[in-house]
Design an enzyme around this catalytic site. Structure first.
Site, PDB file in Angstrom:
ATOM      1  N   PRO A  83       0.892  -1.127  -0.219  1.00 30.22           N
ATOM      2  CA  PRO A  83       0.007  -0.022   0.026  1.00 30.22           C
ATOM      3  C   PRO A  83       0.733   1.245  -0.152  1.00 30.22           C
ATOM      4  O   PRO A  83       1.665   1.803   0.939  1.00 30.22           O
ATOM      5  CB  PRO A  83      -0.952  -0.090   1.321  1.00 30.22           C
ATOM      6  CG  PRO A  83      -0.329  -1.301   2.069  1.00 30.22           C
ATOM      7  CD  PRO A  83       0.617  -1.901   1.241  1.00 30.22           C
ATOM      8  N   GLU A  84       0.703   1.939  -0.957  1.00 34.12           N
ATOM      9  CA  GLU A  84       1.370   3.257  -1.201  1.00 34.12           C
ATOM     10  C   GLU A  84       0.192   4.169  -1.397  1.00 34.12           C
ATOM     11  O   GLU A  84      -0.965   3.798  -1.262  1.00 34.12           O
ATOM     12  CB  GLU A  84       2.295   3.513  -2.281  1.00 34.12           C
ATOM     13  CG  GLU A  84       3.402   2.261  -2.511  1.00 34.12           C
ATOM     14  CD  GLU A  84       4.383   2.210  -3.420  1.00 34.12           C
ATOM     15  OE1 GLU A  84       4.847   3.432  -3.855  1.00 34.12           O
ATOM     16  OE2 GLU A  84       5.064   1.163  -3.683  1.00 34.12           O
ATOM     17  N   LYS A 136       0.966   7.923   3.351  1.00 39.79           N
ATOM     18  CA  LYS A 136       0.291   6.583   3.465  1.00 39.79           C
ATOM     19  C   LYS A 136      -0.423   6.356   4.892  1.00 39.79           C
ATOM     20  O   LYS A 136      -0.771   5.501   5.313  1.00 39.79           O
ATOM     21  CB  LYS A 136       1.389   5.591   3.417  1.00 39.79           C
ATOM     22  CG  LYS A 136       2.407   5.641   2.365  1.00 39.79           C
ATOM     23  CD  LYS A 136       3.525   4.627   2.265  1.00 39.79           C
ATOM     24  CE  LYS A 136       4.504   5.153   1.367  1.00 39.79           C
ATOM     25  NZ  LYS A 136       5.762   4.456   1.551  1.00 39.79           N
ATOM     26  N   ARG A 138       1.654  -9.587   7.844  1.00 37.73           N
ATOM     27  CA  ARG A 138       2.889  -9.156   8.494  1.00 37.73           C
ATOM     28  C   ARG A 138       3.057  -8.355   9.600  1.00 37.73           C
ATOM     29  O   ARG A 138       4.210  -8.003  10.183  1.00 37.73           O
ATOM     30  CB  ARG A 138       3.751  -8.719   7.148  1.00 37.73           C
ATOM     31  CG  ARG A 138       4.329  -9.958   6.485  1.00 37.73           C
ATOM     32  CD  ARG A 138       5.096  -9.488   5.236  1.00 37.73           C
ATOM     33  NE  ARG A 138       4.325  -9.524   4.081  1.00 37.73           N
ATOM     34  CZ  ARG A 138       4.886  -9.366   3.001  1.00 37.73           C
ATOM     35  NH1 ARG A 138       5.786  -8.804   2.636  1.00 37.73           N
ATOM     36  NH2 ARG A 138       3.981  -9.398   1.870  1.00 37.73           N
ATOM     37  N   ARG A 184      16.404  -3.439  -0.324  1.00 43.69           N
ATOM     38  CA  ARG A 184      15.166  -3.695  -1.222  1.00 43.69           C
ATOM     39  C   ARG A 184      15.707  -3.591  -2.481  1.00 43.69           C
ATOM     40  O   ARG A 184      16.847  -4.101  -2.806  1.00 43.69           O
ATOM     41  CB  ARG A 184      13.965  -2.871  -1.022  1.00 43.69           C
ATOM     42  CG  ARG A 184      14.440  -1.455  -1.327  1.00 43.69           C
ATOM     43  CD  ARG A 184      13.257  -0.509  -0.528  1.00 43.69           C
ATOM     44  NE  ARG A 184      13.614  -0.594   0.758  1.00 43.69           N
ATOM     45  CZ  ARG A 184      12.550   0.218   1.702  1.00 43.69           C
ATOM     46  NH1 ARG A 184      11.578   0.976   1.231  1.00 43.69           N
ATOM     47  NH2 ARG A 184      12.880   0.138   3.051  1.00 43.69           N
TER      48      ARG A 184
END
Length: 296
Positions: free
Chosen positions: A2-3, A61, A118, A284
Site C-alpha cells: 500500500p502506497e 500513507k 505481516r 530492497r
DNA sequence: TATTTTACCTGAGGGC
DNA sequence: TGCCCTCAGGTAAAAT
C-alpha cells in the site's frame, strides 16, 4: 504494497461508511496491531467505545478517523494491512487483528476489520494538533489538524498544499541517491518502492543519481512523473500483486498490469527495448533501464 | 547533524 | 513430500 493510491482507495471506501457512525464495540485480537498506541488493547477498546467518527482523512500513507473531540484513530497499513467493511458478526478474516463494530445513522450496523498478515501495520488513538501551515491536514477533511504521529510526515505531491519550493530546497541539500529522497516520508510522502521506480523510469533518471546533482529540469520532470504515476494508479484502483492489497470490499486493483519497470527484471524496456535490470538498494530492489536511465 | 543500517514480521516460492 | 533458505518492504530506532 500500500502506497498513496492504495491508501486513498481505502480512505475513499471508508469515508461514507464511517462518517457519522458511532462505535458500538471494539475487539483487539492481537496487540501487535497497536504498536503505535501508547496504551494496551484494553485502553484502546475503552477509549474508542461509544465515540462517533466524523471523517476519513489521509496524508501520504497514513490514514486517520477523527473522533468527536481532539482525538483520532490513526492507521497505517504497513506492508500487508487491510481495512475491510464487513457485515456485523461476519466470520473472522485470516489475519484479523482488530474489529470495530459501528452503527451508522443511514447504513445501519457494520464492522470495520483491520487484518494484517505481516503485522507491520497498526492502529492507534492519538491527539490531533494544528497543522504548521494552517492548511487542511490531509485529503478528506478541511480541518487544519493532524495526529501527532503524522505531524512529521511531509505533505504528499497530490495535496493542494504540497510545498513544492520546500521540496526542491530539501532535494538540493541532500547528498543522497534521489530514490532515497523519494522514499523519505519527511520530505515527500506517499511514495514507496513501486512508484519510486515507476516515476524515475518515466522521468529517465537513474535511481542512484545524487539528489543535489539533479538539474532543475530533471526535478521538474521527476515531480511531474511522480504525480502522473500516482494519479494513473489511483484511477485504476491501485496496484495488487496478490491478495496483499485490496479495497474495503476485498477487491484488488488493476495497476499491476500497467507497471513499466517495477518487477520487470530482464524484460524489454517499453521505451527502448533494452532489458530492464534489478539492483539491490537499501535492503530492497530498484528496477530501471540501464540505457534510458544513465547514471550522471 | 546527516546519513546508513537494522529490527520488526509472515507466507510464498525455489532448491534439494 | 518436506525442510531450509531467501525475498518482499514501511517505519522508527539505533548506529555510524
Amino acid at each position: 504494497m500500500p502506497e498513496l493510491p492504495e491508501v486513498e482507495v481505502v480512505r475513499a471506501g471508508l469515508e461514507p461508511a464511517v462518517t457519522g457512525a458511532r462505535v458500538l464495540g471494539v475487539e483487539v485480537l492481537d496487540e501487535r496491531a497497536l504498536t503505535r498506541h501508547s496504551g494496551g488493547g484494553e485502553d484502546f477498546e475503552r477509549r474508542l467505545a461509544g465515540r462517533t467518527l466524523i471523517a476519513a482523512v489521509r496524508r501520504g500513507k497514513f490514514l486517520w478517523l477523527p473522533l468527536d473531540d481532539d482525538d483520532a484513530v490513526v492507521g497505517h497499513l504497513g506492508m500487508s494491512g487491510q481495512l475491510l467493511l464487513r457485515e456485523p458478526g461476519a466470520p473472522r478474516e485470516r489475519h484479523e487483528r482488530v474489529r470495530i463494530e459501528l452503527a451508522h445513522p443511514v447504513h445501519g450496523e457494520l464492522a470495520v476489520v483491520f487484518a494484517d498478515q505481516r503485522t507491520f501495520g497498526s492502529l492507534a488513538i492519538d491527539v490531533l494538533v494544528p497543522t504548521g501551515d494552517g492548511a487542511a491536514g490531509g485529503a478528506g477533511s478541511s480541518a487544519a489538524s493532524v495526529p501527532t504521529q503524522v505531524a512529521h510526515i511531509a505533505r504528499d505531491p497530490v495535496d493542494p498544499a504540497f510545498d513544492e519550493a520546500r521540496f526542491r530546497t530539501a532535494l538540493g541539500r541532500k547528498h543522497v541517491q534521489v530514490k532515497r529522497v523519494l522514499l523519505d516520508q519527511t520530505v515527500i510522502s506517499g511514495i514507496g518502492n513501486i512508484y519510486a521506480d515507476e516515476a524515475l523510469w518515466a522521468a529517465r533518471i537513474h535511481p542512484e543519481t545524487f539528489a543535489d546533482a539533479l538539474p532543475s529540469r530533471a526535478v521538474n520532470r521527476m515531480l511531474a512523473e511522480v504525480r502522473a504515476v500516482l494519479e494513473r494508479a489511483l484511477a485504476e484502483g491501485g496496484t495488487s500483486f496478490d491478495a496483499q492489497y485490496v479495497n474495503v470490499n476485498g477487491q484488488a486493483g488493476y495497476f499491476a498490469r500497467s507497471l513499466q519497470a517495477y518487477g520487470r527484471t530482464g524484460q524489454p524496456c517499453p521505451r527502448c527495448g533494452t532489458p530492464l535490470v534489478r539492483v539491490s538498494f537499501t535492503n530492497r530492489s530498484s528496477h530501471f533501464c540501464p540505457r534510458c536511465q544513465r547514471r550522471r
